[in-house]
Write an enzyme that holds these catalytic residues in place. Structure first.
Site, PDB file in Angstrom:
ATOM      1  N   GLU A 183       0.832  -1.214   0.000  1.00 55.55           N
ATOM      2  CA  GLU A 183       0.000   0.000   0.000  1.00 55.55           C
ATOM      3  C   GLU A 183       0.869   1.267   0.000  1.00 55.55           C
ATOM      4  O   GLU A 183       0.612   2.207   0.760  1.00 55.55           O
ATOM      5  CB  GLU A 183      -0.951  -0.020   1.212  1.00 55.55           C
ATOM      6  N   GLU A 263      -7.111  -7.554  -0.862  1.00 59.17           N
ATOM      7  CA  GLU A 263      -7.626  -7.495   0.510  1.00 59.17           C
ATOM      8  C   GLU A 263      -9.117  -7.195   0.450  1.00 59.17           C
ATOM      9  O   GLU A 263      -9.534  -6.040   0.422  1.00 59.17           O
ATOM     10  CB  GLU A 263      -6.911  -6.421   1.338  1.00 59.17           C
TER      11      GLU A 263
END
Length: 653
Positions: A183, A263
């Site tokens: 991320e 995710e």
């Protein structure tokens, strides 16, 4: 034939980690047909996240088998750097840290692996998996091209990546893809040189064939700094939103190739003092079905959350640490138990792939061992002779945990009052420098608690020359955002009235080592009786108790949960193992999970408690209690997830 040489050759093959390469094994991205190819055939993974670092090794197989029986064909896991290199150059891959054993179990159970080795992982894990010793360089820029950071990353990856290379799919192992960073588009640095360095580093150790990927939020704004040419860009997003719009963000970075949600959130994380997060099963399965209908690949984060044993939890900002339980409202509970959500997800997966036949392994049995009487041993201040192996350090101004090479736990700061304070006088941290909670006593009497971002000043009284003790607790380092360089202890000066306090004595405390060595169980230890009523603060102190489990009852010991009736906040150890933090006075977690393997039927089971605020041991008897059901939702449930950053419309375009 030379039989001795042949036998030696066979023996050598037996001990080499399965780099049992079959030249036909390959895993690639098919950009033309928007899919993965496994051994030349179109392939879609349906994966679930499991963090081996949050589950005892003895339970890895049970949890993985339950994931396999749910219809998953892959699992995803993080590798926390600080879990394996606690001290520079000292590596630990033993016991619960035996990564290669975990990978081999996945292969044995026919589960592919999506590996996320960082170096940064977030994961609601202390400092996002980065080791705190990196902060010895106080101005280090983490997750960047900072020379010292890069040097440490190179050394770590030089140890880790050769270890996992034999387990790559093309080498006969289960690993099909490897993530670079994590991320990164949500981090301020936006350092493409850093990302390019990592990609080159990974390729140099793992080879050109491995599929490298990145993960970012499902918004173009995140992908701008998170994606890199040659590293396949994926996105993450939870249930209840617009699945098509989320994947459109991925298409901005990857116009062709498989759709991937790395995710897909089955639940959400908790924070101390906030309601327990719950995500509706109906919402989860609806969005999961929409994802699978689009032929997309998906990883369910989390499929089992597990436990933040010891001090491993992370924190968000404004400072909000996560509790010991990482249950996550996942399909498998913290203890690996089956849930309604598990079977509902399994039913959705059935529509898209054949699931294994046979019985799903049952939830593990739990046992309520009942109450265990506790007695006070001595306060922290009375225990410095056995807690501070390195001894006192004199310093004009406070030193941090990092200054004294201490990663976790507690440090004690002592000073004598330089002035008379007959009237309440503010003891303050003007720069909010208590990281993270400080328990203040004067001449052995509790005076109050300072807390990061919440209480930066308390009033105290005392005479000149009185001893001021401040026990500072590291509650977990920030794991997300720009503040991950999270120093611990007293990170700035304290003031008393208008004066800055100076001339400190600082003690680095090795509490875990003292507990493991049984030093508190010495009968000669002085014991100061509790005199304060349980509703008021008392000095941080150690308490102990023990209980026996009969060896003539079949199937004992079993998993259990420990609760703390009328205790306030602290840390608990069972047979020397640090279970984690308890904080029932704030919640939402009330009980702590106790795995059966920690318990014994052949010897007494010793419980050591460090109560930081006030025990129920005065007056009279006090106890902890083992029960058979968890309580992790003692505050009102809610379903709205904690949002790391607000998504604006441009992010989705």
């Amino acid at each position: 034939m030379d039989f001795p040489r042949a036998a030696a050759a066979l023996l050598l093959l037996a001990v080499i980690p399965v780099s049992l390469a079959t030249s036909s094994s390959n895993f690639t991205v098919d950009y033309k047909n928007n899919c993965f190819l496994k051994d030349g055939q179109p392939f879609r993974y349906i994966s679930g996240s499991i963090h081996y670092s949050r589950i005892p090794q003895v339970y890895w197989k049970d949890r993985l088998l339950k994931m396999y029986m749910a219809g998953l064909n892959a699992i995803q896991t993080y590798i926390p750097w600080n879990f394996h290199e606690p001290i520079p150059g000292r590596y630990d891959f033993s016991g619960d840290r035996n990564l290669t054993h975990f990978l081999q179990l996945c292969k044995d159970l026919d589960l592919l692996v999506i590996l996320r080795p960082g170096p940064y992982i977030c994961a609601e894990w202390d400092m996002g998996g980065l080791p705190s010793w990196l902060l010895k360089k106080k101005d280090i820029v983490l997750r960047s091209s900072d020379a010292d950071y890069i040097a440490a990353v190179d050394r770590w990856m030089g140890k880790l990546l050769p270890l996992i290379k034999p387990y790559l799919y093309q080498n006969g192992g289960p690993i099909i893809t490897v993530q670079v960073e994590n991320e990164y588009g949500s981090y301020f640095a936006c350092d493409f040189d850093y990302l390019r360095h990592l990609a080159k580093l990974f390729r140099s150790h793992l080879g050109e064939e491995v599929v490298l990927f990145s993960t970012d939020g499902a918004g173009v704004g995140y992908l701008k700094c998170g994606s890199l040419q040659g590293v396949y860009a994926t996105v993450d997003f939870g249930p209840g939103g617009n699945v098509t719009a989320a994947f459109e963000a991925q298409r901005h970075a990857e116009p062709h190739g498989p759709l991937v949600n790395s995710e897909f959130y089955t639940g959400w994380l908790d924070h101390w003092g906030s309601p327990h997060s719950v995500t509706s099963t109906a919402v989860v399965v609806k969005s999961l079905n929409e994802i699978l209908e689009m032929d997309a690949n998906v990883n369910l984060y989390m499929f089992i959350g597990g436990t933040n044993f010891e001090y491993w939890n992370g924190a968000n900002t404004p400072y909000a640490p996560q509790p010991t339980s990482y249950d996550y409202d996942a399909p498998l509970t913290e203890a690996g138990d089956l849930t309604e959500k598990y079977f509902a997800i399994r039913d959705v997966i059935k529509k898209y792939r054949k699931i294994p036949e046979g019985m799903v392994p049952p939830s593990t049995p739990k046992f309520a061992y009942g109450q265990v009487a506790m007695k006070k041993l001595r306060t922290v201040s009375e225990s410095l002779d056995i807690l501070s192996f390195s001894g006192p350090v004199k310093t004009p101004y406070p030193l941090t945990f990092e200054d004294l090479n201490q990663a976790f736990g507690f440090m004690l700061y002592q000073i004598t009052l330089p002035i008379d304070c007959p009237k309440p006088t503010p003891l303050s941290s003007p720069l909010n420098g208590v990281h993270d909670r400080a328990y203040v006593t004067i001449d052995g009497v509790a005076a109050g608690v300072l807390e990061r971002d919440k209480t930066i000043s308390i009033n105290i009284t005392g005479k000149i020359g009185s001893r001021l003790d401040i026990l500072v607790e590291n509650m977990g380092r920030v794991n997300y955002g720009k503040d991950i360089n999270d120093f611990k202890g007293l990170v700035s000066n304290l003031t008393l009235g208008a004066d800055t306090l100076s001339n400190w004595t600082v003690y680095s405390l090795s509490i875990d080592e003292a507990v493991k060595k049984g030093l508190f169980w010495d009968s000669s230890s002085p014991r100061t009786p509790d005199t304060a009523p349980p509703t008021t603060l008392s000095p941080p102190a150690f308490y102990a108790g023990s209980f026996n489990i009969p060896d003539d009852i079949p199937d004992l010991p079993q998993d259990t949960y420990i609760r703390f009736p009328d205790w306030r906040k602290g840390q608990v150890w069972i047979n020397g193992f640090n279970l984690g933090r308890y904080w029932p006075s704030r919640g939402p977690q009330i009980t702590l999970f106790v795995p059966a393997y920690l318990l014994s039927t052949s010897a007494p089971n010793n419980i050591t408690v460090l109560e930081l605020e006030a025990s129920p041991c005065s007056p009279g008897a006090c106890a902890v209690e083992f029960i058979s059901t968890p309580i992790i939702n003692a505050t009102t449930r809610y379903t709205k997830p904690f949002m790391r950053e607000p998504l604006s419309k441009p992010d989705l375009l």
